[in-house]
Write a protein that holds these residues in place. Sequence first.
Motif, PDB file in Angstrom:
ATOM      1  N   MET A   1       0.841  -1.177   0.000  1.00  0.00           N
ATOM      2  CA  MET A   1       0.000   0.000   0.000  1.00  0.00           C
ATOM      3  C   MET A   1       0.892   1.248   0.000  1.00  0.00           C
ATOM      4  O   MET A   1       1.767   1.389   0.836  1.00  0.00           O
ATOM      5  CB  MET A   1      -0.908  -0.011   1.237  1.00  0.00           C
ATOM      6  N   ASP A   2       0.678   2.148  -0.930  1.00  0.00           N
ATOM      7  CA  ASP A   2       1.416   3.401  -1.033  1.00  0.00           C
ATOM      8  C   ASP A   2       1.150   4.263   0.197  1.00  0.00           C
ATOM      9  O   ASP A   2       0.061   4.233   0.758  1.00  0.00           O
ATOM     10  CB  ASP A   2       0.981   4.130  -2.313  1.00  0.00           C
ATOM     11  N   LYS A   3       2.155   5.061   0.595  1.00  0.00           N
ATOM     12  CA  LYS A   3       1.980   5.873   1.803  1.00  0.00           C
ATOM     13  C   LYS A   3       0.811   6.850   1.693  1.00  0.00           C
ATOM     14  O   LYS A   3       0.186   7.177   2.685  1.00  0.00           O
ATOM     15  CB  LYS A   3       3.267   6.613   2.154  1.00  0.00           C
ATOM     16  N   LYS A   4       0.495   7.296   0.499  1.00  0.00           N
ATOM     17  CA  LYS A   4      -0.637   8.212   0.334  1.00  0.00           C
ATOM     18  C   LYS A   4      -1.972   7.473   0.416  1.00  0.00           C
ATOM     19  O   LYS A   4      -3.005   8.087   0.541  1.00  0.00           O
ATOM     20  CB  LYS A   4      -0.537   8.981  -0.992  1.00  0.00           C
ATOM     21  N   GLU A   5      -1.935   6.137   0.337  1.00  0.00           N
ATOM     22  CA  GLU A   5      -3.154   5.343   0.496  1.00  0.00           C
ATOM     23  C   GLU A   5      -3.402   5.000   1.955  1.00  0.00           C
ATOM     24  O   GLU A   5      -4.478   4.562   2.312  1.00  0.00           O
ATOM     25  CB  GLU A   5      -3.065   4.063  -0.335  1.00  0.00           C
ATOM     26  N   LYS A   6      -2.396   5.198   2.792  1.00  0.00           N
ATOM     27  CA  LYS A   6      -2.564   4.961   4.220  1.00  0.00           C
ATOM     28  C   LYS A   6      -3.237   6.179   4.847  1.00  0.00           C
ATOM     29  O   LYS A   6      -3.110   7.294   4.366  1.00  0.00           O
ATOM     30  CB  LYS A   6      -1.218   4.701   4.881  1.00  0.00           C
ATOM     31  N   THR A   7      -3.941   5.918   5.929  1.00  0.00           N
ATOM     32  CA  THR A   7      -4.682   6.967   6.617  1.00  0.00           C
ATOM     33  C   THR A   7      -3.966   7.332   7.910  1.00  0.00           C
ATOM     34  O   THR A   7      -3.493   6.450   8.636  1.00  0.00           O
ATOM     35  CB  THR A   7      -6.113   6.481   6.923  1.00  0.00           C
ATOM     36  N   ILE A   8      -3.906   8.626   8.194  1.00  0.00           N
ATOM     37  CA  ILE A   8      -3.333   9.115   9.440  1.00  0.00           C
ATOM     38  C   ILE A   8      -4.483   9.360  10.413  1.00  0.00           C
ATOM     39  O   ILE A   8      -5.453  10.043  10.083  1.00  0.00           O
ATOM     40  CB  ILE A   8      -2.536  10.411   9.210  1.00  0.00           C
ATOM     41  N   LEU A   9      -4.379   8.784  11.584  1.00  0.00           N
ATOM     42  CA  LEU A   9      -5.381   8.961  12.628  1.00  0.00           C
ATOM     43  C   LEU A   9      -4.932  10.069  13.569  1.00  0.00           C
ATOM     44  O   LEU A   9      -3.843   9.995  14.146  1.00  0.00           O
ATOM     45  CB  LEU A   9      -5.578   7.655  13.406  1.00  0.00           C
ATOM     46  N   ILE A  10      -5.769  11.097  13.724  1.00  0.00           N
ATOM     47  CA  ILE A  10      -5.511  12.192  14.652  1.00  0.00           C
ATOM     48  C   ILE A  10      -6.396  11.961  15.878  1.00  0.00           C
ATOM     49  O   ILE A  10      -7.617  11.866  15.754  1.00  0.00           O
ATOM     50  CB  ILE A  10      -5.864  13.557  14.026  1.00  0.00           C
ATOM     51  N   VAL A  11      -5.778  11.878  17.055  1.00  0.00           N
ATOM     52  CA  VAL A  11      -6.521  11.729  18.301  1.00  0.00           C
ATOM     53  C   VAL A  11      -6.184  12.925  19.179  1.00  0.00           C
ATOM     54  O   VAL A  11      -5.048  13.049  19.654  1.00  0.00           O
ATOM     55  CB  VAL A  11      -6.165  10.414  19.033  1.00  0.00           C
ATOM     56  N   ASP A  12      -7.139  13.819  19.354  1.00  0.00           N
ATOM     57  CA  ASP A  12      -6.914  15.042  20.132  1.00  0.00           C
ATOM     58  C   ASP A  12      -8.251  15.529  20.664  1.00  0.00           C
ATOM     59  O   ASP A  12      -9.242  15.530  19.927  1.00  0.00           O
ATOM     60  CB  ASP A  12      -6.271  16.120  19.247  1.00  0.00           C
ATOM     61  N   ASP A  13      -8.287  15.936  21.913  1.00  0.00           N
ATOM     62  CA  ASP A  13      -9.554  16.386  22.500  1.00  0.00           C
ATOM     63  C   ASP A  13      -9.842  17.868  22.270  1.00  0.00           C
ATOM     64  O   ASP A  13     -10.852  18.386  22.738  1.00  0.00           O
ATOM     65  CB  ASP A  13      -9.624  16.048  23.990  1.00  0.00           C
ATOM     66  N   ASP A  14      -8.985  18.541  21.511  1.00  0.00           N
ATOM     67  CA  ASP A  14      -9.186  19.964  21.206  1.00  0.00           C
ATOM     68  C   ASP A  14      -9.447  20.109  19.704  1.00  0.00           C
ATOM     69  O   ASP A  14      -8.549  19.855  18.889  1.00  0.00           O
ATOM     70  CB  ASP A  14      -7.961  20.768  21.625  1.00  0.00           C
ATOM     71  N   ASN A  15     -10.658  20.505  19.359  1.00  0.00           N
ATOM     72  CA  ASN A  15     -11.030  20.623  17.946  1.00  0.00           C
ATOM     73  C   ASN A  15     -10.171  21.629  17.184  1.00  0.00           C
ATOM     74  O   ASN A  15      -9.984  21.481  15.978  1.00  0.00           O
ATOM     75  CB  ASN A  15     -12.515  20.977  17.813  1.00  0.00           C
ATOM     76  N   ARG A  16      -9.628  22.619  17.854  1.00  0.00           N
ATOM     77  CA  ARG A  16      -8.738  23.588  17.181  1.00  0.00           C
ATOM     78  C   ARG A  16      -7.460  22.906  16.713  1.00  0.00           C
ATOM     79  O   ARG A  16      -6.975  23.162  15.610  1.00  0.00           O
ATOM     80  CB  ARG A  16      -8.411  24.760  18.106  1.00  0.00           C
ATOM     81  N   ASN A  17      -6.925  22.017  17.541  1.00  0.00           N
ATOM     82  CA  ASN A  17      -5.724  21.270  17.149  1.00  0.00           C
ATOM     83  C   ASN A  17      -6.032  20.319  16.005  1.00  0.00           C
ATOM     84  O   ASN A  17      -5.234  20.185  15.069  1.00  0.00           O
ATOM     85  CB  ASN A  17      -5.165  20.494  18.342  1.00  0.00           C
ATOM     86  N   ILE A  18      -7.177  19.660  16.089  1.00  0.00           N
ATOM     87  CA  ILE A  18      -7.584  18.760  15.008  1.00  0.00           C
ATOM     88  C   ILE A  18      -7.698  19.538  13.702  1.00  0.00           C
ATOM     89  O   ILE A  18      -7.196  19.113  12.667  1.00  0.00           O
ATOM     90  CB  ILE A  18      -8.907  18.044  15.344  1.00  0.00           C
ATOM     91  N   PHE A  19      -8.350  20.679  13.750  1.00  0.00           N
ATOM     92  CA  PHE A  19      -8.538  21.505  12.557  1.00  0.00           C
ATOM     93  C   PHE A  19      -7.193  21.880  11.934  1.00  0.00           C
ATOM     94  O   PHE A  19      -6.996  21.742  10.721  1.00  0.00           O
ATOM     95  CB  PHE A  19      -9.338  22.761  12.919  1.00  0.00           C
ATOM     96  N   ALA A  20      -6.245  22.322  12.755  1.00  0.00           N
ATOM     97  CA  ALA A  20      -4.926  22.715  12.246  1.00  0.00           C
ATOM     98  C   ALA A  20      -4.189  21.526  11.638  1.00  0.00           C
ATOM     99  O   ALA A  20      -3.582  21.646  10.563  1.00  0.00           O
ATOM    100  CB  ALA A  20      -4.098  23.335  13.370  1.00  0.00           C
ATOM    101  N   LEU A  21      -4.243  20.382  12.291  1.00  0.00           N
ATOM    102  CA  LEU A  21      -3.584  19.189  11.754  1.00  0.00           C
ATOM    103  C   LEU A  21      -4.239  18.734  10.458  1.00  0.00           C
ATOM    104  O   LEU A  21      -3.559  18.366   9.501  1.00  0.00           O
ATOM    105  CB  LEU A  21      -3.580  18.067  12.787  1.00  0.00           C
TER     106      LEU A  21
END
Length: 124
Positions: A1-21
């Motif tokens: 699987m190509d790296k662009k086909e992999k999914t990055i999981l963001i786990v953060d309890d602050d929606n502002r941080n999630i939005f920026a990431l």
Amino acid sequence: MDKKEKTILIVDDDNRNIFALELTLKARRYRYVSCTTAAEGLQILRTNKTIGLVLMDMMMAELDGYETIRIIRSSTEYPDVPVIAVTANAMSGDREKCLEAGANGYISKPINVDQLLDMIEKWL
């Protein structure tokens, strides 16, 4: 699987941080999914087999990032998924504490985007 086909999981309890990431990852055409609790993050890991990397906030209510990483590392389902610890507490010893919990990398907030992308490239 190509790296662009992999999914990055963001786990953060602050929606502002999630939005920026998410903005950062979207601009680089990475696939991502996000959640606001560690329990939800663990559920996503169990059900989404395309997760190739986790960006884990370390200071969350209920189940913090340290314990969540320990759970990931003790699992037989996904023990090798790379986890990058993301923390606002850039205090002495934090990096070592994150690595001892099983994180592959560590980055402090505010996030240096170039450093984050280098780390993602290295581990993804």
